[in-house]
Design a protein around this motif. Structure first.
Motif, mmCIF file in Angstrom:
data_model
loop_
_atom_site.group_PDB
_atom_site.id
_atom_site.type_symbol
_atom_site.label_atom_id
_atom_site.label_comp_id
_atom_site.label_asym_id
_atom_site.label_seq_id
_atom_site.Cartn_x
_atom_site.Cartn_y
_atom_site.Cartn_z
ATOM 1 N N LEU A 154 0.805 -1.221 0.000
ATOM 2 C CA LEU A 154 0.000 0.000 0.000
ATOM 3 C C LEU A 154 0.841 1.275 0.000
ATOM 4 C CD1 LEU A 154 -2.695 -0.937 2.674
ATOM 5 C CD2 LEU A 154 -3.016 -0.837 0.196
ATOM 6 N N LEU A 155 2.094 1.161 0.401
ATOM 7 C CA LEU A 155 2.940 2.341 0.588
ATOM 8 C C LEU A 155 3.357 2.955 -0.737
ATOM 9 C CD1 LEU A 155 5.293 1.097 3.431
ATOM 10 C CD2 LEU A 155 3.575 2.898 3.605
ATOM 11 N N SER A 156 3.419 4.280 -0.724
ATOM 12 C CA SER A 156 4.053 5.021 -1.823
ATOM 13 C C SER A 156 5.379 5.539 -1.285
ATOM 14 C CB SER A 156 3.157 6.175 -2.257
ATOM 15 O OG SER A 156 3.139 7.175 -1.259
ATOM 16 N N ASP A 157 6.092 6.317 -2.074
ATOM 17 C CA ASP A 157 7.336 6.905 -1.600
ATOM 18 C C ASP A 157 7.112 7.835 -0.414
ATOM 19 O OD1 ASP A 157 8.745 5.509 -3.489
ATOM 20 O OD2 ASP A 157 8.812 7.169 -4.916
ATOM 21 N N ASP A 158 5.893 8.353 -0.293
ATOM 22 C CA ASP A 158 5.538 9.267 0.794
ATOM 23 C C ASP A 158 5.004 8.539 2.025
ATOM 24 O OD1 ASP A 158 6.204 11.580 -0.563
ATOM 25 O OD2 ASP A 158 4.173 11.926 -1.312
ATOM 26 N N GLY A 159 4.854 7.225 1.967
ATOM 27 C CA GLY A 159 4.239 6.493 3.053
ATOM 28 C C GLY A 159 2.783 6.271 2.753
#
Length: 93
Positions: A83-88
């Motif tokens: 679920l995580l992106s580079d931003d969390g």
């Protein structure tokens, strides 16, 4: 902002709370990247507890579109990693 916790429902959360939530989100991202299962579990629960504490629950029959979707409290480290992106979990953190 409307936030959904998977398996629980939605809460309305003021944008002013996101700086505080982003600190937990950054810690969670770091723990997932390190594979720190116990730390991940503790921080995920802290993040979800904070959302519940600061947010106002919406009625179960509410059909508001969720602007942010967070994993359920029993999500695995691997599920959250997906679920995580580079931003969390929280964009713009």
């Amino acid at each position: 902002m409307i936030v959904r916790i998977m398996g629980e429902g939605q809460v309305k959360l003021a944008d002013s709370h996101f700086a505080e939530l982003n600190k937990l989100d950054e810690a969670l991202l770091s723990e997932v990247e390190r594979g720190d299962g116990p730390g991940f579990r503790e921080t995920l629960h802290a993040l979800l507890d904070k959302v519940r504490e600061l947010g106002t629950p919406l009625p179960d029959d509410s059909l508001e579109p969720s602007e942010l979707i967070l994993p359920s409290p029993d999500a695995t480290l691997e599920e959250v990693r997906d679920l995580l992106s580079d931003d969390g979990l929280i964009p713009g953190g």
